[in-house]
Motif scaffolding. Structure first.
Motif, PDB file in Angstrom:
ATOM      1  N   GLN A 151       0.988  -1.109  -0.345  1.00 23.84           N
ATOM      2  CA  GLN A 151      -0.199   0.197   0.423  1.00 23.84           C
ATOM      3  C   GLN A 151       0.313   1.393  -0.347  1.00 23.84           C
ATOM      4  O   GLN A 151       1.985   1.515   0.480  1.00 23.84           O
ATOM      5  N   LEU A 152       0.383   2.681  -0.770  1.00 28.29           N
ATOM      6  CA  LEU A 152       0.866   3.703  -0.857  1.00 28.29           C
ATOM      7  C   LEU A 152       0.392   4.062   1.027  1.00 28.29           C
ATOM      8  O   LEU A 152      -0.860   4.125   0.899  1.00 28.29           O
ATOM      9  N   LYS A 153       1.132   4.753   1.854  1.00 26.45           N
ATOM     10  CA  LYS A 153       1.245   5.038   3.369  1.00 26.45           C
ATOM     11  C   LYS A 153       2.339   6.514   3.405  1.00 26.45           C
ATOM     12  O   LYS A 153       3.157   6.313   3.058  1.00 26.45           O
ATOM     13  N   GLY A 154       1.152   7.358   4.367  1.00 27.34           N
ATOM     14  CA  GLY A 154       1.819   8.928   3.751  1.00 27.34           C
ATOM     15  C   GLY A 154       3.395   7.853   5.276  1.00 27.34           C
ATOM     16  O   GLY A 154       3.184   8.758   6.271  1.00 27.34           O
ATOM     17  N   ARG A 155       4.204   7.355   5.243  1.00 22.41           N
ATOM     18  CA  ARG A 155       5.224   6.888   6.229  1.00 22.41           C
ATOM     19  C   ARG A 155       6.749   8.066   6.438  1.00 22.41           C
ATOM     20  O   ARG A 155       7.513   7.851   7.108  1.00 22.41           O
ATOM     21  N   GLY A 156       6.528   8.000   5.166  1.00 21.81           N
ATOM     22  CA  GLY A 156       8.123   9.491   4.828  1.00 21.81           C
ATOM     23  C   GLY A 156       8.351  10.312   5.436  1.00 21.81           C
ATOM     24  O   GLY A 156       7.863  11.344   5.229  1.00 21.81           O
ATOM     25  N   ARG A 157       9.617  10.456   5.433  1.00 22.47           N
ATOM     26  CA  ARG A 157      10.386  11.243   6.318  1.00 22.47           C
ATOM     27  C   ARG A 157      11.195  11.611   5.747  1.00 22.47           C
ATOM     28  O   ARG A 157      12.350  11.362   4.623  1.00 22.47           O
ATOM     29  N   LEU A 158      11.715  12.950   5.331  1.00 23.61           N
ATOM     30  CA  LEU A 158      12.338  13.117   4.582  1.00 23.61           C
ATOM     31  C   LEU A 158      13.334  15.558   4.552  1.00 23.61           C
ATOM     32  O   LEU A 158      12.354  15.890   4.976  1.00 23.61           O
ATOM     33  N   GLN A 159      14.141  15.415   4.449  1.00 28.33           N
ATOM     34  CA  GLN A 159      15.142  16.910   4.621  1.00 28.33           C
ATOM     35  C   GLN A 159      15.698  16.960   3.130  1.00 28.33           C
ATOM     36  O   GLN A 159      16.331  15.868   3.031  1.00 28.33           O
TER      37      GLN A 159
END
Length: 269
Positions: free
Chosen positions: A120-128
């Motif tokens: 599934q596509l989930k909104g878990r990523g974090r990025l700078q």
């Protein structure tokens, strides 16, 4: 915030927030994406993996907090320097995430042949991301104006606690060049003739799957003075063709950008 203490010096800064709403495709799509070969970095197991994308109607909006600052000042008479920097912090970035898996068997064969992985596509990523940009503009002569620019881009992906590796994102920041530079010359050859010549350097992207390149472009225009203009344009003159973006992970044909020369006639009224 914008502050200009004198005519030849200015400084500015800003903080902003933005949200990206997921598309209908991202929330409702369901299909088999591709297969991951065995004994590779993405699949160390001895069986091929077939990811199957399943819908996620609860996919949240991505969030961005952006910090920017810059200044502009006159170096000498007729020459200006612009400097800008930015730092962006992303949360809830869309990341394909395995939710379950099952072994695939064929009739008459007692051992599994592959693994089907529900994803599934989930909104878990974090990025700078962060970087700098510089622009110098100046007048060498009344008929010759020059512009030189440089930009640097960098990023840091947070660790995915499920894999102990950096988050895998749908849109990878590796597809953005780390370094870009350009030199543009605008020359008035005569009262009705204008020549623009541009030299561009773009760094490699996709971990080298699309290499760096140096491009030469030009535009030669003649103004008839009554609203009509004729121009000849050339782009990518240093090589017959090049790849500007890394190949897709899907089985698609590689896309090339070819050298081109064109002519145009404009009339403004």
């Amino acid at each position: 915030m914008f502050y200009r203490p004198s005519d030849d010096f200015a400084i500015w800064a800003s903080v902003s927030r933005a949200a990206r709403t997921p598309s209908r495709f991202a929330r409702t799509a369901q299909f088999e994406v591709f297969f991951i070969p065995p004994n590779t970095a993405d699949n160390p197991s001895p069986l091929p993996v077939f990811p199957v994308l399943t819908p996620n109607p609860d996919l949240p909006s991505e969030r961005l907090t952006a910090f920017e600052a810059g200044l502009r000042f006159s170096v000498v008479q007729g020459w200006d320097l612009d400097l800008a920097s930015y730092y962006n912090r992303y949360k809830r970035v869309v990341s394909p995430t395995p939710t379950s898996s099952q072994l695939l068997f064929a009739p008459g064969i007692p051992f599994p042949l592959a693994v089907e992985q529900q994803t599934q596509l989930k909104g878990r990523g974090r990025l700078q991301t962060w970087g700098i940009e510089a622009l110098v503009t100046g007048q060498i002569a009344p008929w010759w104006r020059v512009k030189a620019s440089y930009s640097h881009f960098n990023f840091d992906l947070a660790q995915d606690p499920l894999s102990n590796r950096p988050f895998y994102l749908v849109l990878s920041p590796e597809n953005s060049p780390r370094h870009q530079a350009a030199l543009t010359n605008d020359v008035e050859i005569a009262s009705n003739w204008q020549l623009t010549a541009k030299l561009r350097y773009v760094d490699e992207v996709g971990n080298g799957s699309a290499g760096s390149y140096l491009s030469g472009d030009f535009r030669l225009a003649y103004d008839f003075g009554n609203g009509a203009e004729f121009a000849v344009n050339g782009e990518g003159l240093f090589e017959p063709k090049r790849i500007e973006f890394p190949p897709s992970e899907l089985p698609t044909v590689r896309s090339f950008v070819s050298r081109s020369v064109s002519a145009e006639l404009r009339y403004r009224f």
